[in-house]
Design a protein around this motif. Structure first.
Motif, PDB file in Angstrom:
ATOM      1  N   PRO A 114      -1.161 -20.285   5.166  1.00 14.90           N
ATOM      2  CA  PRO A 114      -0.794 -21.370   6.077  1.00 14.90           C
ATOM      3  C   PRO A 114      -0.161 -22.559   5.348  1.00 14.90           C
ATOM      4  CG  PRO A 114      -3.187 -21.218   5.838  1.00 14.90           C
ATOM      5  CD  PRO A 114      -2.609 -20.008   5.187  1.00 14.90           C
ATOM      6  N   ILE A 117      -6.828 -20.653   7.449  1.00 11.39           N
ATOM      7  CA  ILE A 117      -6.406 -21.159   8.761  1.00 11.39           C
ATOM      8  C   ILE A 117      -7.615 -21.746   9.497  1.00 11.39           C
ATOM      9  CG2 ILE A 117      -5.592 -20.447  11.057  1.00 11.39           C
ATOM     10  CD1 ILE A 117      -3.810 -18.374   9.559  1.00 11.39           C
ATOM     11  N   ALA A 163       6.167 -26.195  14.452  1.00  8.95           N
ATOM     12  CA  ALA A 163       5.624 -26.251  13.090  1.00  8.95           C
ATOM     13  C   ALA A 163       6.694 -26.843  12.185  1.00  8.95           C
ATOM     14  CB  ALA A 163       5.270 -24.855  12.635  1.00  8.95           C
ATOM     15  N   SER A 182       5.177 -20.783   8.525  1.00 11.02           N
ATOM     16  CA  SER A 182       3.786 -20.330   8.425  1.00 11.02           C
ATOM     17  C   SER A 182       2.769 -21.459   8.465  1.00 11.02           C
ATOM     18  CB  SER A 182       3.559 -19.453   7.188  1.00 11.02           C
ATOM     19  OG  SER A 182       3.474 -20.216   6.025  1.00 11.02           O
ATOM     20  N   CYS A 183       3.121 -22.558   9.136  1.00  7.32           N
ATOM     21  CA  CYS A 183       2.135 -23.633   9.275  1.00  7.32           C
ATOM     22  C   CYS A 183       1.260 -23.366  10.497  1.00  7.32           C
ATOM     23  CB  CYS A 183       2.801 -24.994   9.417  1.00  7.32           C
ATOM     24  SG  CYS A 183       1.568 -26.271   9.685  1.00  7.32           S
ATOM     25  N   SER A 184      -0.020 -23.217  10.264  1.00  7.28           N
ATOM     26  CA  SER A 184      -0.951 -22.937  11.350  1.00  7.28           C
ATOM     27  C   SER A 184      -1.531 -24.216  11.925  1.00  7.28           C
ATOM     28  CB  SER A 184      -2.107 -22.100  10.814  1.00  7.28           C
ATOM     29  OG  SER A 184      -2.802 -22.847   9.831  1.00  7.28           O
ATOM     30  N   VAL A 185      -1.235 -25.322  11.270  1.00 10.35           N
ATOM     31  CA  VAL A 185      -1.923 -26.559  11.591  1.00 10.35           C
ATOM     32  C   VAL A 185      -1.111 -27.374  12.576  1.00 10.35           C
ATOM     33  CG1 VAL A 185      -2.986 -28.622  10.640  1.00 10.35           C
ATOM     34  CG2 VAL A 185      -2.856 -26.558   9.274  1.00 10.35           C
ATOM     35  N   ASN A 186      -1.736 -27.700  13.681  1.00 12.65           N
ATOM     36  CA  ASN A 186      -1.045 -28.494  14.681  1.00 12.65           C
ATOM     37  C   ASN A 186      -1.323 -29.966  14.388  1.00 12.65           C
ATOM     38  OD1 ASN A 186       0.578 -28.606  16.831  1.00 12.65           O
ATOM     39  ND2 ASN A 186      -0.886 -27.780  18.296  1.00 12.65           N
ATOM     40  N   CYS A 187      -0.786 -30.464  13.287  1.00 19.23           N
ATOM     41  CA  CYS A 187      -1.158 -31.823  12.932  1.00 19.23           C
ATOM     42  C   CYS A 187      -0.374 -32.809  13.786  1.00 19.23           C
ATOM     43  CB  CYS A 187      -1.016 -32.094  11.455  1.00 19.23           C
ATOM     44  SG  CYS A 187       0.639 -32.132  10.828  1.00 19.23           S
ATOM     45  N   ARG A 241       5.135 -22.398  18.595  1.00 21.24           N
ATOM     46  CA  ARG A 241       5.607 -23.503  17.756  1.00 21.24           C
ATOM     47  C   ARG A 241       6.552 -23.015  16.672  1.00 21.24           C
ATOM     48  NH1 ARG A 241       1.592 -24.766  14.477  1.00 21.24           N
ATOM     49  NH2 ARG A 241       2.321 -26.862  14.096  1.00 21.24           N
ATOM     50  N   CYS A 296       5.964 -21.028  14.084  1.00 23.67           N
ATOM     51  CA  CYS A 296       5.455 -20.999  12.717  1.00 23.67           C
ATOM     52  C   CYS A 296       5.692 -19.650  12.056  1.00 23.67           C
ATOM     53  CB  CYS A 296       3.964 -21.349  12.670  1.00 23.67           C
ATOM     54  SG  CYS A 296       2.867 -20.127  13.447  1.00 23.67           S
ATOM     55  N   LEU A 315       3.731 -17.030  11.939  1.00 24.23           N
ATOM     56  CA  LEU A 315       2.560 -16.336  11.392  1.00 24.23           C
ATOM     57  C   LEU A 315       2.429 -14.917  11.952  1.00 24.23           C
ATOM     58  CD1 LEU A 315      -0.249 -19.079  11.347  1.00 24.23           C
ATOM     59  CD2 LEU A 315       0.898 -18.081   9.388  1.00 24.23           C
TER      60      LEU A 315
END
Lengths: 647, 164
Positions: A72, A227, A253, A257-262, B29, B31, B33
Motif C-alpha cells: 500500500p 493495509i 488515490a 496502490s494507495c489503500s489509504v483514504n486519507c 478511487r 488505486c 490494488l
C-alpha cells in the motif's frame, strides 16, 4: 531471477545522446532503492561544488523494490539532484511524488533513470518497454503542463505516464516542479528547473511488464496486514480516527496502490471559471494534492512574535478564482507552496505601508493580481524575474529597499536553506514542545525541509498531544522507553530529543527507499477505533516490522527491521558525506537555522537560544558519532556502517 | 484429475448460486490494488496488464471504470470455444479457462458481448492462452480482489437459483 527490482537503471547522457544500463543489484542489498541507491549514484556522479544547472549535474529518478507492487502507497517516485532552490548555494537533495509514473517505469523494465548532460535542442525521453528514444520537443517547448499532456497523449496514447515541466522549469524558476499531470509533482526542490536547464521537456513511459514477487502468498498477506494497520489513514490520526472513523468518502488515490483514504481531499464539484473560458472545473478541496487551492482562515493561520508578524491569509474561494490559481500553478509548473510564502509577505508589505515595487502596485488579496504575478514569475517578467529566484534570493537582492521586519519575515518564511517553514511550530503549524525541537534538529542536519517524510513517524502526533496531553503522555511513555531508550524523549522538554530525531530521519530514509508514503507509515501506533478504545488500550504500539516484512516477501531477501534501520543509517550518512565533501557542509552550516527557533513557538511560547541550540547539536553529533567541532561523520563511524568509500 | 474435478474439489467455499464480482465504479478511487492482487495471486507478478480485472483510470476527470467478467448465466464464451476449454465450476458458476485445453484461438474473446475493450477475456501476453476471471476458485475465501478493495467497490454477488 530478480524479484522486486527490475535489475537495471537507465543512464542517459543528453549531450552525447548515449544510453547505457547500470546494474541495480550492485547497490540493492546495501541501499535498497529510491533515496538509498540515488545517494550511492550521486556519490559517484556528482562533481564537487557543482551548480544545479551544470550539465554534469545528474538528475536521478528512482523507484524502489516495492514500486508497482501491491504494497500500500508504494507507487512513488524519488527524484535526487543538486537543487537550485537551496540557499545560498545549491547542494544535493531529494524530492518525491506519488501518482503512477514510478510504477510505469518499473513495468517498462527500469528501476530508475539517471539523466546527465544537456541537450542543445529541446527534447523528450520516450521509454517504450525498454526501447529508449530521445525525440524532438521543439513543438512542446513553451507549452503549459496540461497542453503538453494533451499533445503527448494524442501522440503516444492515453495509457502512457508522463512527467514534464511547464514554462517555469524552462525559464529556470528556482522552485519549478516536475509535474506528473494531472495532480502529482515533485515540488519543493526545484528539479523542474534542472530539467529545464537540460532542455528536457518531458519523460514519457509505457510499460506492460510487471514486478516479480518472490513469495506471492506471503507478500499478499504482508500487504493485507499493512493495509489493515493503515486503514485509519495518517496517525495524525489518533485524533482524526476519533472524529472520522470509518472514513466514508472516496477520493482518488494520489499514488498507485494507495489503500489509504486519507483526508487530503474529498469533495468533487463543478466550479465556474473566472479567468478563462470553458467548462466548469471539476475540483476537490484539498491540502497537498489535487487542484484547488484555498486556505481557509484556520486557527493555525497567522503568527506574531519575536518582532515579526505573518498575516492571516485566506486564499480565495473557488468562485473568486482560487481553483484557477491553483491550476495555474500546476500548469506553469510552479511549486504551490510559493503562494503560501508570497501572499503573507506581500500582505505584510501593505500593512507596513509599502504599496508598490518599482511602479508595480501590490494587491496581494486580489486573485487577479496573483494570477498575473504567477505568470510573470514563470516567464520571468518584471518583478517576477527576481521572485523567480525564490524568496530568500529575492529578499537578498532588494534588501536595501526593505524595512528590517520585511527582511526578517522573508527569511523566516523560507528559513530552511531556502525551503519553506513547515511543521516547526511557528509559521504554518503549531507543534508545541517536544515536537518542534525534533523538527529543529532535523532542519539543522538535513538537506531540505524535513517534515515531508516524518508526518507519521512523529510530527503528526502533535495533534493528539494538543487534544489530550495527559492521554498522550500516558500512552506514549512506554513506547518512548522502548524505541528511544527514555521516557523523557516524549516529554515537553529539550531532553533526549536526539534519539527521536535520528529515528525519524532513518524511518524517512526507509520510506523514501522502498518507497512508501509518510502519511501512512511507519505505523508507530496501532489503529484504534475511537477515543474510548484509546483510553482503554494497555499498549498502543503499532507495528514497525511492516516495512521489513513487505520488502522480504517481495524480494526474497531476509531483511529485518533492525537491518533496514542500519541500511537507512548508511544512506543518511552517505548523504551527509555528499554534502560535506562536495558542498562544504559543516557544523557552521547546520547552525544557520538556529536563529529561527529563537522565535517563540506559536502554541506554548517556548524557544531556544543559540547556546542551547549548540548543546542540542553537541548531543546529536555525539549520538551520530560525528565530529563535534565540524559536524562531519568520523572515519570510525563511516567504517563501522560500511562507508569505507567515504573515508 | 481434470480441471473440472479440481475445481469441484477446491471450489471456493461459497453457496451454490451463480456468483460474480459486481463492480461499483462510482466507489472506485483508482488505486489499482485489485489488479495488482489479481496478477500476484494468479501469476506471482504485480502486473496490471495480466490482471483479470481492469481499472480504466481517467485521472483528469476523476473517473474510474472497472471491468470484470459477469459470469453470465447463458455465457457466449463457453459454446464458442472449439476445444471445450472453458468449463463451468459447479458451485459458483465461475467460467474457468482450462490452460491445458485452450489453444489461444480467441473465439471466446470475440463471442463475449462485453469484451469490446478486451479486458474481460484476453490473450495472456507471455503464454499461449486466453485468460479471464475465475472467481479465484482455488481460494476458499473467494475472489481476492473483493477482499482487498479498500472502498468496497467490488462486491461478491450471488444470484439465488441462478445456477438452475
Amino acid at each position: 531471477m530478480i524479484y522486486g527490482w527490475s535489475g537495471k537503471i537507465l543512464s542517459i547522457n543528453l549531450s552525447r545522446r548515449k544510453t547505457l544500463h547500470l546494474d541495480t543489484m550492485k547497490h540493492a542489498e546495501d541501499y535498497i532503492g529510491g533515496r538509498g541507491i540515488a545517494a550511492k549514484l550521486a556519490w559517484e556522479l556528482v562533481p564537487p561544488a557543482i551548480d544545479a544547472y551544470d550539465p554534469r549535474n545528474p538528475l536521478i529518478i528512482m523507484t524502489g523494490p516495492l514500486t508497482g507492487t501491491l504494497a500500500p502507497t508504494s507507487g512513488r517516485t524519488i527524484f535526487c539532484s543538486v537543487s537550485p532552490r537551496v540557499y545560498p548555494k545549491p547542494w544535493y537533495t531529494h524530492s518525491t511524488m506519488g501518482g503512477l509514473f514510478g510504477s510505469e517505469l518499473k513495468y517498462a523494465g527500469f528501476d530508475g533513470i539517471v539523466i546527465g548532460g544537456q541537450s542543445e535542442e529541446p527534447v523528450y525521453l520516450w521509454i517504450n518497454n525498454g526501447q529508449v528514444k530521445l525525440l524532438s520537443a521543439t513543438d512542446l517547448w513553451g507549452l503549459t503542463v496540461s497542453e503538453v499532456a494533451k499533445k503527448i497523449r494524442a501522440r503516444h496514447g492515453l495509457d502512457i505516464q508522463l512527467a514534464c515541466i511547464g514554462p517555469a522549469g524552462e525559464n529556470l524558476v528556482r522552485f519549478a516542479v516536475i509535474s506528473h499531470p494531472p495532480e502529482n509533482a515533485s515540488g519543493h526542490s526545484g528539479f523542474g528547473a534542472v530539467m529545464g536547464s537540460k532542455k528536457l521537456k518531458a519523460i514519457v513511459i509505457k510499460g506492460s511488464g510487471g514486478v516479480k514477487i518472490a513469495k506471492p502468498a506471503k507478500f499478499v498477506e504482508a500487504c493485507r496486514h499493512a493495509i489493515e494497520m493503515s486503514r485509519t489513514g495518517p496517525v495524525d490520526s489518533a485524533l482524526k480516527v476519533k472524529l472520522e472513523y470509518p472514513i466514508p468518502a472516496t477520493i482518488p488515490a494520489c499514488a498507485h496502490s494507495c489503500s489509504v483514504n486519507c483526508r487530503l481531499g474529498r469533495v468533487v464539484y463543478n466550479i465556474p471559471r473566472k479567468f478563462s473560458e470553458g467548462e466548469p472545473i471539476k475540483a476537490r478541496q484539498t491540502c497537498c494534492v489535487g487542484n484547488l487551492w484555498i486556505q481557509r482562515e484556520a486557527p493555525q493561520g497567522g503568527y506574531e512574535g519575536g518582532g515579526i508578524k505573518v498575516p492571516h491569509v485566506t486564499g480565495w474561494e473557488p468562485e473568486e478564482g482560487g481553483v484557477e490559481l491553483h491550476m495555474l500553478c500546476d500548469d506553469l509548473g510552479i511549486d504551490l507552496w510559493s503562494l503560501l510564502t508570497l501572499q503573507p509577505w506581500f500582505v505584510r508589505c501593505i500593512e507596513l505601508g509599502l504599496q508598490d515595487f518599482e511602479g508595480l502596485k501590490i494587491r496581494p488579496r486580489d486573485a487577479d493580481w496573483f494570477y498575473t504575478l504567477l505568470q510573470s514569475i514563470a516567464y520571468r517578467r518584471g518583478l517576477g524575474d527576481i521572485l523567480a529566484e525564490g524568496m530568500r534570493r529575492f529578499i537578498h537582492q532588494i534588501e536595501n529597499k526593505l524595512s528590517e521586519e520585511l527582511i526578517r519575515l522573508g527569511v523566516a518564511l523560507e528559513f530552511g536553506f531556502g525551503f519553506p517553514a513547515h511543521r516547526e511550530g511557528r509559521i504554518w503549524d503549531s507543534e508545541p514542545l517536544p515536537f518542534w525541537v525534533v523538527s529543529a534538529l532535523m532542519y539543522a542536519t538535513e538537506s531540505r525541509d524535513p517534515a515531508i517524510g516524518t508526518h507519521s513517524s512523529f510530527l503528526h502526533l502533535a495533534e493528539l498531544f494538543l487534544y489530550d496531553r495527559k492521554l498522550f503522555l500516558t500512552k506514549l511513555r512506554p513506547i518512548a522507553a522502548k524505541l528511544w531508550g527514555s521516557e523523557k524523549a516524549i516529554e515537553p522538554s529539550f531532553e533526549d530529543k536526539t534519539q527521536v530525531t535520528i529515528w525519524c530521519q532513518h524511518r524517512h530514509v526507509i520510506l523514501d527507499s522502498l518507497p512508501l508514503c509518510d502519511f501512512s507509515f511507519p505505523r508507530l501506533l496501532k489503529p484504534l477505533k475511537d477515543e474510548r478504545s484509546w483510553i482503554n488500550a494497555d499498549y498502543v504500539y503499532g507495528d514497525l516490522e511492516i516495512e521489513a516484512n513487505l520488502l522480504s516477501a517481495c524480494t526474497g531477501y531476509d531483511i529485518s527491521n533492525f537491518k533496514l534501520e542500519k541500511n537507512a543509517e548508511r544512506t543518511f550518512n552517505l548523504e551527509r558525506m555528499i554534502l560535506v565533501q562536495k558542498f562544504n557542509r559543516n557544523r557552521k552550516t547546520d547552525e544557520i537555522v538556529a536563529p529561527h527557533f529563537k522565535l517563540p513557538c506559536k502554541t506554548d511560547g517556548t524557544n531556544i537560544s543559540m547556546e542551547k541550540f549548540r548543546e542540542l547539536l553537541d548531543h546529536y553529533y555525539k549520538f551520530r558519532e560525528w565530529n563535534a567541532d565540524t559536524g562531519i561523520p568520523t572515519n570510525d563511524k563511516l567504517r563501522q556502517i560500511g562507508l569505507e568509500i567515504c573515508v | 484429475m481434470s480441471l473440472q474435478d479440481k475445481a469441484d474439489n477446491n471450489a471456493a467455499d461459497l453457496p451454490r448460486h451463480r456468483c460474480f464480482v459486481k463492480v461499483l465504479s462510482e466507489r472506485c478511487r483508482g488505486c489499482g490494488l485489485c489488479e495488482l492482487v489479481c496478477s500476484i495471486c494468479h501469476e506471482g507478478e504485480a502486473r496490471p496488464n495480466i490482471s483479470r480485472i481492469n481499472v480504466k483510470k481517467d485521472r483528469d476527470n476523476y473517473q474510474f471504470k472497472l471491468s470484470v467478467c459477469f459470469q453470465c448465466k447463458k455465457p457466449e464464451c463457453v459454446p464458442a470455444c472449439p476445444t471445450g476449454a472453458i468449463i463451468v465450476e459447479r458451485k459458483t458458476g465461475a467460467k474457468i479457462v482450462d490452460e491445458e485445453l485452450c489453444n489461444n484461438c480467441g473465439l471466446c474473446a470475440e463471442a463475449c458481448p462485453f469484451n469490446a475493450d478486451g479486458h474481460i477475456i484476453f490473450p495472456h501476453p507471455s503464454k499461449t492462452l486466453h485468460v479471464k476471471c475465475d472467481l479465484c476458485f482455488f481460494r476458499a475465501g473467494g475472489p481476492v480482489c473483493v477482499e482487498i478493495c479498500p472502498t468496497r467497490a467490488l462486491v461478491l454477488k450471488e444470484i439465488k437459483g441462478g445456477m438452475k
